[in-house]
Design an enzyme around this catalytic site. Structure first.
Site, PDB file in Angstrom:
ATOM      1  N   CYS A   1       2.436  -5.015   1.327  1.00  0.00           N
ATOM      2  CA  CYS A   1       1.180  -4.258   1.298  1.00  0.00           C
ATOM      3  C   CYS A   1       0.742  -4.011  -0.144  1.00  0.00           C
ATOM      4  O   CYS A   1       1.544  -3.591  -0.979  1.00  0.00           O
ATOM      5  CB  CYS A   1       1.352  -2.922   2.025  1.00  0.00           C
ATOM      6  SG  CYS A   1      -0.141  -1.923   2.064  1.00  0.00           S
ATOM      7  N   TRP A   2      -0.533  -4.301  -0.445  1.00  0.00           N
ATOM      8  CA  TRP A   2      -1.077  -4.095  -1.785  1.00  0.00           C
ATOM      9  C   TRP A   2      -1.430  -2.629  -2.016  1.00  0.00           C
ATOM     10  O   TRP A   2      -1.800  -2.245  -3.097  1.00  0.00           O
ATOM     11  CB  TRP A   2      -2.328  -4.918  -1.981  1.00  0.00           C
ATOM     12  CG  TRP A   2      -2.152  -6.391  -1.939  1.00  0.00           C
ATOM     13  CD1 TRP A   2      -1.007  -7.097  -1.645  1.00  0.00           C
ATOM     14  CD2 TRP A   2      -3.150  -7.353  -2.205  1.00  0.00           C
ATOM     15  NE1 TRP A   2      -1.256  -8.428  -1.700  1.00  0.00           N
ATOM     16  CE2 TRP A   2      -2.570  -8.630  -2.038  1.00  0.00           C
ATOM     17  CE3 TRP A   2      -4.486  -7.265  -2.554  1.00  0.00           C
ATOM     18  CZ2 TRP A   2      -3.288  -9.796  -2.228  1.00  0.00           C
ATOM     19  CZ3 TRP A   2      -5.192  -8.436  -2.735  1.00  0.00           C
ATOM     20  CH2 TRP A   2      -4.594  -9.685  -2.583  1.00  0.00           C
ATOM     21  N   GLU A   3      -1.406  -1.859  -0.956  1.00  0.00           N
ATOM     22  CA  GLU A   3      -1.748  -0.438  -1.022  1.00  0.00           C
ATOM     23  C   GLU A   3      -3.197  -0.216  -1.458  1.00  0.00           C
ATOM     24  O   GLU A   3      -3.502   0.716  -2.180  1.00  0.00           O
ATOM     25  CB  GLU A   3      -0.772   0.317  -1.911  1.00  0.00           C
ATOM     26  CG  GLU A   3       0.649   0.195  -1.421  1.00  0.00           C
ATOM     27  CD  GLU A   3       1.664   0.882  -2.294  1.00  0.00           C
ATOM     28  OE1 GLU A   3       1.271   1.599  -3.224  1.00  0.00           O
ATOM     29  OE2 GLU A   3       2.862   0.698  -2.029  1.00  0.00           O
TER      30      GLU A   3
END
Length: 140
Positions: free
Chosen positions: A46-48
């Site tokens: 996840c790249w957030e």
């Protein structure tokens, strides 16, 4: 803080490709066709960016809070309005905190990044110090 889906809220965008899956830049949000619920198939990737969190029409996507932001047992979830996002933090002792941020502070197209700056004289573009450095570049 990767995102996760609350299965009791998610309706899988009613059988269509979920909005979270459409907007996820890392392509990790997907639909479980058996249960008709979206899920994050690879939280570690996840790249957030939280695009999934902000775009979910059911507000079924939340963020796994890390201990630095929210102590163990807390929750973080956003509420998106037309011009702001309010992040609510629910601590495990019941204390709630909210942080509201504008999504846009000026009207679209109103930015004038070169306002007040002198016009460039392109006839001087080959002169040293204008745009380029003549000769060898300095090295340490």
């Amino acid at each position: 803080m990767p995102s996760y889906v609350l299965s009791d809220r998610c309706d899988g965008c009613q059988g269509r490709e979920p909005v979270c899956a459409q907007i996820c830049p890392s392509d990790i949000m997907t639909l479980d066709p058996e249960h008709n619920r979206a899920f994050n198939r690879e939280p570690d990737a996840c790249w957030e960016c939280y695009s999934c969190v902000k775009s979910c029409p059911q507000q079924a996507v939340e963020v796994s809070a890390c201990a630095d932001v929210v102590p163990l047992g807390g929750r973080v979830f956003p509420q998106c309005d037309e011009d702001s996002v309010t992040w609510s933090v629910q601590l495990r002792n019941g204390v709630n905190k909210q942080f509201t941020y504008p999504t846009r502070t000026i009207a679209e197209g109103a930015i004038a990044p070169y306002a007040g700056k002198p016009q460039a004289d392109l006839s001087k573009i080959d002169q040293a110090g204008f745009f380029t450095t003549v000769g060898k570049l300095p090295t340490p």
